[in-house]
Motif scaffolding. Structure first.
Motif, PDB file in Angstrom:
ATOM      1  N   ARG A  46       0.827  -1.209   0.000  1.00 38.16           N
ATOM      2  CA  ARG A  46       0.000   0.000   0.000  1.00 38.16           C
ATOM      3  C   ARG A  46       0.859   1.256   0.000  1.00 38.16           C
ATOM      4  NH1 ARG A  46      -4.280   1.773   4.612  1.00 38.16           N
ATOM      5  NH2 ARG A  46      -2.712   3.213   5.269  1.00 38.16           N
ATOM      6  N   ASN A  81     -15.867   0.775   2.759  1.00 40.86           N
ATOM      7  CA  ASN A  81     -14.777  -0.038   3.313  1.00 40.86           C
ATOM      8  C   ASN A  81     -13.579  -0.064   2.375  1.00 40.86           C
ATOM      9  OD1 ASN A  81     -16.100  -0.653   5.705  1.00 40.86           O
ATOM     10  ND2 ASN A  81     -16.976  -2.542   4.894  1.00 40.86           N
ATOM     11  N   VAL A  84     -11.881   3.472   2.788  1.00 46.89           N
ATOM     12  CA  VAL A  84     -11.112   3.683   4.021  1.00 46.89           C
ATOM     13  C   VAL A  84      -9.885   2.773   4.085  1.00 46.89           C
ATOM     14  CG1 VAL A  84     -13.043   4.589   5.364  1.00 46.89           C
ATOM     15  CG2 VAL A  84     -12.518   2.170   5.480  1.00 46.89           C
ATOM     16  N   ALA A  85      -9.917   1.649   3.387  1.00 46.99           N
ATOM     17  CA  ALA A  85      -8.741   0.769   3.363  1.00 46.99           C
ATOM     18  C   ALA A  85      -7.564   1.420   2.639  1.00 46.99           C
ATOM     19  CB  ALA A  85      -9.088  -0.560   2.691  1.00 46.99           C
ATOM     20  N   GLU A  86      -7.853   2.426   1.820  1.00 45.95           N
ATOM     21  CA  GLU A  86      -6.813   3.070   1.014  1.00 45.95           C
ATOM     22  C   GLU A  86      -6.290   4.379   1.611  1.00 45.95           C
ATOM     23  OE1 GLU A  86      -5.481   1.845  -1.821  1.00 45.95           O
ATOM     24  OE2 GLU A  86      -6.725   0.064  -1.775  1.00 45.95           O
ATOM     25  N   GLU A  88      -5.204   7.047   5.034  1.00 45.28           N
ATOM     26  CA  GLU A  88      -4.447   6.951   6.288  1.00 45.28           C
ATOM     27  C   GLU A  88      -5.341   6.392   7.390  1.00 45.28           C
ATOM     28  OE1 GLU A  88      -1.259   7.530   6.857  1.00 45.28           O
ATOM     29  OE2 GLU A  88      -0.907   8.127   4.795  1.00 45.28           O
ATOM     30  N   SER A  89      -4.807   5.494   8.157  1.00 44.16           N
ATOM     31  CA  SER A  89      -5.614   4.781   9.158  1.00 44.16           C
ATOM     32  C   SER A  89      -6.195   5.710  10.216  1.00 44.16           C
ATOM     33  CB  SER A  89      -4.802   3.664   9.804  1.00 44.16           C
ATOM     34  OG  SER A  89      -3.661   4.189  10.441  1.00 44.16           O
ATOM     35  N   GLU A  90      -5.475   6.727  10.622  1.00 53.02           N
ATOM     36  CA  GLU A  90      -5.987   7.652  11.643  1.00 53.02           C
ATOM     37  C   GLU A  90      -7.206   8.415  11.129  1.00 53.02           C
ATOM     38  OE1 GLU A  90      -6.223   8.836  15.421  1.00 53.02           O
ATOM     39  OE2 GLU A  90      -4.756   7.414  14.666  1.00 53.02           O
ATOM     40  N   ALA A  92      -9.136   7.384   8.672  1.00 50.48           N
ATOM     41  CA  ALA A  92     -10.174   6.399   8.399  1.00 50.48           C
ATOM     42  C   ALA A  92     -10.921   5.987   9.662  1.00 50.48           C
ATOM     43  CB  ALA A  92      -9.552   5.170   7.738  1.00 50.48           C
ATOM     44  N   LYS A  93     -10.225   6.017  10.787  1.00 51.92           N
ATOM     45  CA  LYS A  93     -10.795   5.539  12.052  1.00 51.92           C
ATOM     46  C   LYS A  93     -12.085   6.282  12.428  1.00 51.92           C
ATOM     47  CE  LYS A  93      -7.712   5.151  15.229  1.00 51.92           C
ATOM     48  NZ  LYS A  93      -6.781   5.413  16.338  1.00 51.92           N
TER      49      LYS A  93
END
Length: 159
Positions: A46, A81, A84-86, A88-90, A92-93
């Motif tokens: 990724r 989904n 958000v998988a693509e 930044e995780s923060e 997306a949270k």
């Protein structure tokens, strides 16, 4: 037994760079547009799925590539989904996974903000059925109007 790995590059039509790995096309770049497409995502993580371009001011930009194939979406939740998988995780949270949250993410850099990126969407006929034409056009309109997004979309389905 020794396996031979062959990497070959080819330029066609003075505009398209093709990269092959053992005669399998894994990467294509349109030289005059600065866009590229990874065709074998398994060869990349990724964090390496990035396109590097030079903007009109000569500034080098690293654009993360967000790729969504609507053919693999059965519901709106599937689409959100994949989105958000693509990102930044923060970010997306806290993303709400709905049109209002997406509007806030794109127009006000709220949760779900993708940052400087290229977003490629294919399988648009399926997404039109899932969201309805009006809501799907709303999503596409937001992305087209965003200065930080370079949008690539299936031409045969969306004007």
């Amino acid at each position: 037994m020794v396996e031979i790995l062959v990497i070959r590059k080819e330029i066609k039509d003075d505009n398209e760079l093709y990269l092959y790995f053992n005669d399998k096309l894994i990467y294509k770049r349109w030289l005059n547009y600065g866009y590229s497409k990874v065709l074998d995502k398994m060869a990349y993580g990724r964090d390496t799925f990035v396109s590097i371009i030079e903007d009109e001011n000569g500034k080098i930009r690293h654009l993360r590539k967000i790729f969504i194939n609507g053919e693999f979406c059965k519901t709106k939740e599937d689409f959100w989904n994949r989105y958000v998988a693509e990102i930044e995780s923060e970010s997306a949270k806290y993303f709400g996974k709905n049109l209002d949250a997406f509007n806030d993410a794109i127009t006000a850099e709220g949760p779900g903000f993708p940052g400087d990126c290229i977003i490629e969407i294919i399988g648009t006929k399926t997404l039109e059925k899932i969201f309805g034409m009006e809501d799907f056009e709303f999503i596409i309109g937001l992305l087209r109007d965003a200065d930080f997004v370079d949008l690539i979309i299936e031409k045969e389905n969306i004007e």
